[in-house]
Write an enzyme that holds these catalytic residues in place. Sequence first.
Site, short mmCIF file in Angstrom:
data_model
loop_
_atom_site.label_atom_id
_atom_site.label_comp_id
_atom_site.label_asym_id
_atom_site.label_seq_id
_atom_site.Cartn_x
_atom_site.Cartn_y
_atom_site.Cartn_z
N ARG A 309 0.84 -1.21 0.00
CA ARG A 309 0.00 0.00 0.00
C ARG A 309 0.88 1.26 0.00
O ARG A 309 0.57 2.23 -0.67
CB ARG A 309 -0.98 -0.01 1.18
CG ARG A 309 -1.99 1.13 1.14
CD ARG A 309 -3.15 0.93 2.10
NE ARG A 309 -4.13 -0.03 1.62
CZ ARG A 309 -5.13 0.26 0.79
NH1 ARG A 309 -5.30 1.49 0.36
NH2 ARG A 309 -5.96 -0.69 0.38
N GLU A 692 -10.11 5.41 6.65
CA GLU A 692 -8.69 5.72 6.70
C GLU A 692 -8.28 7.03 6.00
O GLU A 692 -7.44 7.76 6.52
CB GLU A 692 -7.88 4.56 6.08
CG GLU A 692 -8.04 3.27 6.84
CD GLU A 692 -7.42 2.10 6.10
OE1 GLU A 692 -7.97 1.69 5.06
OE2 GLU A 692 -6.39 1.59 6.56
N1 LUZ Z 1 -5.48 -4.85 5.32
C1 LUZ Z 1 -5.11 -5.70 4.36
C2 LUZ Z 1 -5.63 -3.54 5.09
O1 LUZ Z 1 -4.97 -6.88 4.62
N2 LUZ Z 1 -4.93 -5.24 3.11
C3 LUZ Z 1 -5.07 -3.94 2.78
O2 LUZ Z 1 -4.91 -3.54 1.64
C4 LUZ Z 1 -5.43 -3.04 3.81
N3 LUZ Z 1 -5.55 -1.74 3.56
C5 LUZ Z 1 -5.84 -0.92 4.55
C6 LUZ Z 1 -6.05 -1.43 5.82
N4 LUZ Z 1 -5.94 -2.72 6.08
MO1 MOS Z 2 -6.93 -1.67 8.97
S1 MOS Z 2 -5.26 -0.55 9.06
O1 MOS Z 2 -7.06 -2.81 10.05
O2 MOS Z 2 -7.98 -1.12 7.95
#
Ligand code: LUZ
Ligand code: MOS
Length: 745
Positions: A309, A692
């Site tokens: 990400r 987020e």
């Molecule tokens: N969790 C995950 C996440 O496993 N994959 C993601 O792309 C993600 N993005 C944001 C927050 N949690």
């Molecule tokens: Mo998440 S950082 O558990 O969307």
Amino acid sequence: MYIGKDVPHDSARGHVTGQSMYIDDLPPMPGELLVDFIWSPLAHARIRGIDFGDALALPGVVALYTHRDLAHNALGPILHDEPLLVEEVCTFRGQPIVVIAAESRQAIAAAKQAIRIDYEELKPILTIEDAIAAQSFIGDTRYIRRGDVETALAAAEHVIDGIFRSAGQDHFYLESQAAIVYPGEHGSLTVHSSTQHPTEVQEVIAHLLGIDMSQVVVNTKRMGGAFGGKEAQASHPAAMAALVARTTRRAARIVYDKDSDMHVTGKRHPFQNRYRVGFSRGGEITALKVDLYSDGGAYADLSPAVMARAMTHAENAYFIPHIEIRGTVCRTNLPPNTAFRGFGGPQGVSNIENILEEIAAFLKKDALDVRRANCYGVDTRNTTPYEQVVENNTLPRLFTELEERCDYRARMSAVRTFNDSSPTQLKGLSMTAVKFGISFNTKFLNQANALVNVYLDGSVQVSTGATEMGQGVNTKIRQLVADTLGVALERVVVMQTSTEKNNNTSATAASSAADLNGGAAVDACKRIRARLDAIASKHGPSLPFEALVKLAYQERVSLGERGFYATPRLDWDWTSGRGTPFLYFTMGTACAEVLIDRFTGELKVLRADVLMDIGRPINPGVDRGQLVGAFIQGLGWVTTEELRYTDAGELLSHSPTTYKIPNINDLPPEFHLDWIEHDNPVNVAGSKAVGEPPLLMAISVWCAVKHALGFVSNGEIAKLRLPASNEEILSRLMEYSRKGAAAIG
Ligand code: LUZ
Ligand code: MOS
């Protein structure tokens, strides 16, 4: 219709009256045991021996466990590389070694006293620099590349390079990690867990204890906050309690105290990024080479996905024709760093926003003009480095509208005038943007199922894999169900999340729980509604919902449905670093003005303006709460929250007295949050994910500090670490005044 209305959060009343139930509010069962664990006091050590002494004979101490008591000892959401309990070598301070089950806190404390563990201390790796030097990495370096970056850098009119560091962050959820496990018949277990990911808790418990997943039911009523910290790391306490419940056949409860929680759990990943950027006289970026390193801690946890990400957000809102993004996860002897609201996005985005401030400072141009010159276009210059087309791009509009709304130009010239005239204070102003990709960057996670039961009286229960952590997902699902079925909101209840009702669910994460689970719930409701419509067409279309339900039952028409949703269009391939990892982007711009005391480095945020494209909110009130909360949490990350460690890797800032999260006095006295009217045709009810993205809007505050420092940096590009703590700001001010004095002297 309820969609689009400010329906109150379904726990609003419970939260303010204290009636909402959390894990530790569950009344004790007869015979219930308390569970705790002894963790490694050293960041890296070999265990020479464990001497239980007379611990088991102490009153109230019931059982002690080591890794030998587990059927398997490997967990982890991606790589399964992490032992629950240390076998031989402790690889981080806080790593569980011995699990203790006892009848009282006193008995646990006495057992901890009685047990002696003999350690041989080993040399730890505690920083990204040390990990790079030791070539200590988790997984392979990955790449996203477009164009010919070397040639474009060589041809660039100007080139800047540097290193940008951003630090970690503690989740600081109010409810610590917690679970209760009840033993059932034939070795089965019922688990109540404060988790974002009931399925993972179920899977980990089944695997570690060597039983079928069908023997384990995991329930999550709600969490008192999570922020990513309970995406992967709620499994550890739940598994320890499950081990106790299964072997003693007694209920087992584990609740971390705040200090332990901060010591033993992973945090937001610190990053260290090396960059080299080429740009034109006009400020247009022609080439960017960026080498991202994260501190993954001792095991993989979610680090590869967090890095992915960060990499897919390294260009943020800006079109960069020639680009090479490298991402490497460092292995250190710290607790495994994990998901945290933004999930690498903030670390990637702060890096490029820092670069844009530097280009503006170098060219002595307004940073907003530089950003506008690089912003993704609507019809051209609109493909990301991984070749996804940025559709429905509202970034140019957001920049233009916010510039006007917050009176950017006039305030910028006021800031210059102020800085020229004030000997005691310094101001800074910056506008930044965010383009946050929505979907899990692991394709198969983008699915959800929902169970909708309509009862004889016309009331409705809906169950999905979404977990409620305060963010209001249950309220949104309730609104979607009421409107799709055509029933009064009061008649719809969203049930506690349970693996018994929804199987193989994804974590409530990636901002996408309402998208995915809302989509699945709507799918189920549509099919029920179609059957009711068929009955209505026979009996008269004006019948109320309750009457239709009765007729359907009498005509033996099913009044329950399981819905399913899989995000369309996604396609992502790491080997090529190309594809469509995201269904759409949530976008925004933010402008912050800061005031700095030139003698103490004290920072105040005078004003913040946030303008976002969050589609058509299902619940504007809930979304406003997410905008405010995320911005403030981001503000903490970029200004006051400092994780301090000793040279031996011991966390010093492990409580609210030493770890400074924002409080009410840190709020900007002038704080404007708004969104534009804009439909998102590809998502449920035209909405966009909102959990987020607004956290990244606080990067504007950090950039404003950097901007302010540029007024005193003697013509150099001001350097600044993230967080811009008062101490960090003071250090920079002192450095620049020393250099300034030396230049004059
Ligand atoms: N969790 C995950 C996440 O496993 N994959 C993601 O792309 C993600 N993005 C944001 C927050 N949690
Ligand atoms: Mo998440 S950082 O558990 O969307």
